[in-house]
Design an enzyme around this catalytic site. Sequence first.
Site, PDB file in Angstrom:
ATOM      1  N   ASP A  71      35.515  38.709  43.877  1.00 41.01           N
ATOM      2  CA  ASP A  71      35.488  37.623  44.851  1.00 41.01           C
ATOM      3  C   ASP A  71      34.532  36.499  44.450  1.00 41.01           C
ATOM      4  O   ASP A  71      33.917  35.850  45.299  1.00 41.01           O
ATOM      5  CB  ASP A  71      35.127  38.161  46.247  1.00 41.01           C
ATOM      6  CG  ASP A  71      36.021  39.312  46.643  1.00 41.01           C
ATOM      7  OD1 ASP A  71      37.233  39.233  46.341  1.00 41.01           O
ATOM      8  OD2 ASP A  71      35.530  40.298  47.219  1.00 41.01           O
TER       9      ASP A  71
ATOM     10  N   LYS B 138      37.728  33.582  41.172  1.00 40.84           N
ATOM     11  CA  LYS B 138      38.608  33.560  40.000  1.00 40.84           C
ATOM     12  C   LYS B 138      39.888  32.773  40.289  1.00 40.84           C
ATOM     13  O   LYS B 138      40.376  32.029  39.449  1.00 40.84           O
ATOM     14  CB  LYS B 138      38.984  34.992  39.589  1.00 40.84           C
ATOM     15  CG  LYS B 138      37.779  35.838  39.191  1.00 40.84           C
ATOM     16  CD  LYS B 138      38.160  37.271  38.886  1.00 40.84           C
ATOM     17  CE  LYS B 138      38.531  38.095  40.107  1.00 40.84           C
ATOM     18  NZ  LYS B 138      37.424  38.364  41.034  1.00 40.84           N
TER      19      LYS B 138
ATOM     20  N   GLY C 233      42.360  39.963  45.958  1.00 42.37           N
ATOM     21  CA  GLY C 233      42.615  38.922  46.954  1.00 42.37           C
ATOM     22  C   GLY C 233      42.021  37.636  46.433  1.00 42.37           C
ATOM     23  O   GLY C 233      40.812  37.523  46.300  1.00 42.37           O
ATOM     24  N   HIS C 234      42.883  36.699  46.055  1.00 44.19           N
ATOM     25  CA  HIS C 234      42.401  35.412  45.537  1.00 44.19           C
ATOM     26  C   HIS C 234      42.797  34.319  46.522  1.00 44.19           C
ATOM     27  O   HIS C 234      43.983  34.135  46.791  1.00 44.19           O
ATOM     28  CB  HIS C 234      43.025  35.111  44.177  1.00 44.19           C
ATOM     29  CG  HIS C 234      42.823  36.192  43.162  1.00 44.19           C
ATOM     30  ND1 HIS C 234      41.594  36.756  42.918  1.00 44.19           N
ATOM     31  CD2 HIS C 234      43.684  36.806  42.334  1.00 44.19           C
ATOM     32  CE1 HIS C 234      41.724  37.669  41.969  1.00 44.19           C
ATOM     33  NE2 HIS C 234      42.980  37.737  41.612  1.00 44.19           N
TER      34      HIS C 234
ATOM     35  N   GLN D 222      39.600  41.926  40.187  1.00 45.63           N
ATOM     36  CA  GLN D 222      38.314  42.651  40.268  1.00 45.63           C
ATOM     37  C   GLN D 222      37.276  42.019  39.322  1.00 45.63           C
ATOM     38  O   GLN D 222      37.347  40.837  39.078  1.00 45.63           O
ATOM     39  CB  GLN D 222      38.499  44.143  39.984  1.00 45.63           C
ATOM     40  CG  GLN D 222      39.315  44.864  41.042  1.00 45.63           C
ATOM     41  CD  GLN D 222      40.804  44.587  40.944  1.00 45.63           C
ATOM     42  OE1 GLN D 222      41.403  44.766  39.906  1.00 45.63           O
ATOM     43  NE2 GLN D 222      41.413  44.149  42.040  1.00 45.63           N
TER      44      GLN D 222
HETATM   45  P1  GDP Z   1      38.507  35.852  43.718  1.00 45.65           P
HETATM   46  O1  GDP Z   1      38.937  37.192  44.197  1.00 45.65           O
HETATM   47  O2  GDP Z   1      37.525  35.928  42.594  1.00 45.65           O
HETATM   48  O3  GDP Z   1      39.647  34.935  43.389  1.00 45.65           O
HETATM   49  O4  GDP Z   1      37.703  35.192  44.908  1.00 45.65           O
HETATM   50  P2  GDP Z   1      38.143  35.179  46.478  1.00 45.65           P
HETATM   51  O5  GDP Z   1      39.225  34.195  46.628  1.00 45.65           O
HETATM   52  O6  GDP Z   1      38.346  36.548  46.977  1.00 45.65           O
HETATM   53  O7  GDP Z   1      36.793  34.685  47.145  1.00 45.65           O
HETATM   54  C1  GDP Z   1      36.210  33.457  46.813  1.00 45.65           C
HETATM   55  C2  GDP Z   1      36.183  32.579  48.083  1.00 45.65           C
HETATM   56  O8  GDP Z   1      35.287  31.511  47.875  1.00 45.65           O
HETATM   57  C3  GDP Z   1      37.508  31.935  48.408  1.00 45.65           C
HETATM   58  O9  GDP Z   1      37.621  31.853  49.795  1.00 45.65           O
HETATM   59  C4  GDP Z   1      37.418  30.541  47.787  1.00 45.65           C
HETATM   60  O10 GDP Z   1      38.188  29.571  48.466  1.00 45.65           O
HETATM   61  C5  GDP Z   1      35.958  30.265  47.985  1.00 45.65           C
HETATM   62  N1  GDP Z   1      35.326  29.418  46.949  1.00 45.65           N
HETATM   63  C6  GDP Z   1      35.551  29.403  45.608  1.00 45.65           C
HETATM   64  N2  GDP Z   1      34.677  28.565  45.005  1.00 45.65           N
HETATM   65  C7  GDP Z   1      33.876  28.061  45.979  1.00 45.65           C
HETATM   66  C8  GDP Z   1      32.751  27.163  45.989  1.00 45.65           C
HETATM   67  O11 GDP Z   1      32.288  26.682  44.959  1.00 45.65           O
HETATM   68  N3  GDP Z   1      32.178  26.920  47.212  1.00 45.65           N
HETATM   69  C9  GDP Z   1      32.636  27.461  48.382  1.00 45.65           C
HETATM   70  N4  GDP Z   1      32.009  27.182  49.510  1.00 45.65           N
HETATM   71  N5  GDP Z   1      33.690  28.311  48.402  1.00 45.65           N
HETATM   72  C10 GDP Z   1      34.290  28.604  47.209  1.00 45.65           C
HETATM   73  P1  IMO Z   2      39.289  40.528  43.588  1.00 47.41           P
HETATM   74  O1  IMO Z   2      40.306  40.397  42.491  1.00 47.41           O
HETATM   75  C1  IMO Z   2      36.253  42.967  45.553  1.00 47.41           C
HETATM   76  C2  IMO Z   2      36.798  47.313  45.355  1.00 47.41           C
HETATM   77  C3  IMO Z   2      37.082  48.037  46.654  1.00 47.41           C
HETATM   78  C4  IMO Z   2      36.415  49.373  46.351  1.00 47.41           C
HETATM   79  C5  IMO Z   2      36.713  49.575  44.854  1.00 47.41           C
HETATM   80  C6  IMO Z   2      37.902  50.485  44.575  1.00 47.41           C
HETATM   81  O2  IMO Z   2      39.660  39.843  44.839  1.00 47.41           O
HETATM   82  O3  IMO Z   2      37.930  40.175  43.086  1.00 47.41           O
HETATM   83  P2  IMO Z   2      40.531  50.142  44.796  1.00 47.41           P
HETATM   84  O4  IMO Z   2      41.387  49.867  45.997  1.00 47.41           O
HETATM   85  O5  IMO Z   2      40.621  49.118  43.723  1.00 47.41           O
HETATM   86  O6  IMO Z   2      40.697  51.535  44.259  1.00 47.41           O
HETATM   87  O7  IMO Z   2      39.008  50.097  45.383  1.00 47.41           O
HETATM   88  O8  IMO Z   2      36.945  48.279  44.332  1.00 47.41           O
HETATM   89  N1  IMO Z   2      37.714  46.193  45.048  1.00 47.41           N
HETATM   90  C7  IMO Z   2      37.396  44.901  45.148  1.00 47.41           C
HETATM   91  N2  IMO Z   2      36.272  44.308  45.606  1.00 47.41           N
HETATM   92  N3  IMO Z   2      37.265  42.205  45.081  1.00 47.41           N
HETATM   93  C8  IMO Z   2      38.379  42.789  44.588  1.00 47.41           C
HETATM   94  O9  IMO Z   2      39.355  42.095  43.962  1.00 47.41           O
HETATM   95  C9  IMO Z   2      38.503  44.188  44.650  1.00 47.41           C
HETATM   96  N4  IMO Z   2      39.471  45.075  44.300  1.00 47.41           N
HETATM   97  C10 IMO Z   2      38.964  46.296  44.535  1.00 47.41           C
HETATM   98  O10 IMO Z   2      36.506  47.392  47.741  1.00 47.41           O
HETATM   99  O11 IMO Z   2      35.020  49.268  46.488  1.00 47.41           O
HETATM  100 MG    MG Z   3      38.969  38.320  45.950  1.00 43.58          MG
END
Ligand code: GDP
Ligand code: IMO
Ligand code: MG
Length: 427
Positions: A13, A16, A40-41, A223
């Site tokens: 998170d 990416k 979850g992106h 991840q």
């Molecule tokens: P990912 O799993 O690595 O793709 O990241 P997620 O989407 O799960 O979580 C990142 C969150 O931060 C998302 O809600 C993005 O919209 C938000 N985000 C990404 N870059 C920035 C930033 O520079 N500032 C802020 N405030 N939010 C950001």
């Molecule tokens: P993104 O791509 C954050 C965590 C779960 C748990 C562990 C194992 O959005 O960064 P699983 O269901 O994969 O066997 O769970 O990994 N986990 C993540 N945490 N971001 C993710 O994906 C994750 N995908 C799995 O919370 O601790």
């Molecule tokens: Mg994510």
Amino acid sequence: MPAIVIVGAQWGDEGKGKATDQLGSRVDLVVKFNGGNNAGHTVVIGAETYALHLLPSGILTPGVVPVIGNGVVVDLSVLFEELDTLDARGIDTSRLVVSANAHIIAPYNRVLDKTTERFLGSRRIGTTGRGIGPTYADKMNRLGLRVQDLFDEKILLQKVEGALELKNQILAKVYNRRAVDPAEVVDKLLSYTDRVRPMVADTSLLLERALDAGRTVLLEAGQATLLDVDHGTYPFVTSSSATAGGACTGSGIPPTRIDRVVAILKAYTTRVGEGPFPTELHDAIGERLRKSGWEYGTTTGRPRRCGWFDAVIGRYAARVNGVTDFVLTKLDVLTGLERVPVCVAYDVGGVRHDEMPMTQTDFHHATPIFEELPGWWEDISGARSLADLPASAQHYVHALEEMVGRRISVVGVGPGRDESLVLHDLL
Ligand code: GDP
Ligand code: IMO
Ligand code: MG
């Protein structure tokens, strides 16, 4: 021509999805190489917000070919649901290609994931419950189902029967659950065949041809480094290879063709699920980071655990991924703090560790050694160059760069596509 890998530097998170989306149409193909719909992106494009789980983030850019690589585990019902949702929002998903070698998440593996977690009680991993672990276990156990098996009904039935032989005993005798009928599973899986067939290809060959033709390939991790099954905080990890090496095994692109490795690094740290987290905050400041950074899981909605930036982890990610560039995200979330503590090393039983401790036991007992950096109060979301940032925010970026030992090429100051400062071009 360029093959570029994007990985998460911490526990996921980091942003990416946004980073991939930002490269947009400068990239020709975007490959997801590991994980499944545990990811979850969130990608924000103008007033629209998209939450992607199984599909590569590149699917949002017109003209880009999104590829689900062999290293991914595919829940076919989720795949179609996600495609339908995007189609309904006017996104052209027709270019999607799925590897014939990708493994299928069978319905019984979703059941086993949830049941095992309940059974583990206080020793649970805190998985997303999507069947990821049991599906990768089947793959390694040579009991897995691959996308190509959908095209051979006889083999599919044999494989499902084989996989269920032991699982049904476990479900019934250990977990006290109803045994699963192989024929029912096969019927369900075969109902997806016609729709998936035109998407399936030898993606390793497709990618080699694309690179030979001078096209740009982006390999996008799900991840992150500390969730990697080999290099993460085992056993509190996911079950796939989320580090840069996984980009090769999960796509069929050899290491000699990778030109650049970009790691996404949050300006503080978050984690979802169980497991050690040295800089975690259990107080009002942790809650403040969660609120202002909107740190709630995109997949499960769980509140993310929040803590200060950890440079030991940053250095570790630089090392195991061979990072060429970092993207520092969410700097804006730190606005309004008098001082910002940053973990520079760990204390383990009175001994200083500048690098990741060798054992999990030591990592569990690591207490952070903090250095406090000056904070800033100005709203930085409108900044578009480093010079637009207040002096202490500039100092924060430079200090982190020094600590992790690789250049920070992009700094995020908001979730929007254009809310970034580009210090060095990523392509
Ligand atoms: P990912 O799993 O690595 O793709 O990241 P997620 O989407 O799960 O979580 C990142 C969150 O931060 C998302 O809600 C993005 O919209 C938000 N985000 C990404 N870059 C920035 C930033 O520079 N500032 C802020 N405030 N939010 C950001
Ligand atoms: P993104 O791509 C954050 C965590 C779960 C748990 C562990 C194992 O959005 O960064 P699983 O269901 O994969 O066997 O769970 O990994 N986990 C993540 N945490 N971001 C993710 O994906 C994750 N995908 C799995 O919370 O601790
Ligand atoms: Mg994510």
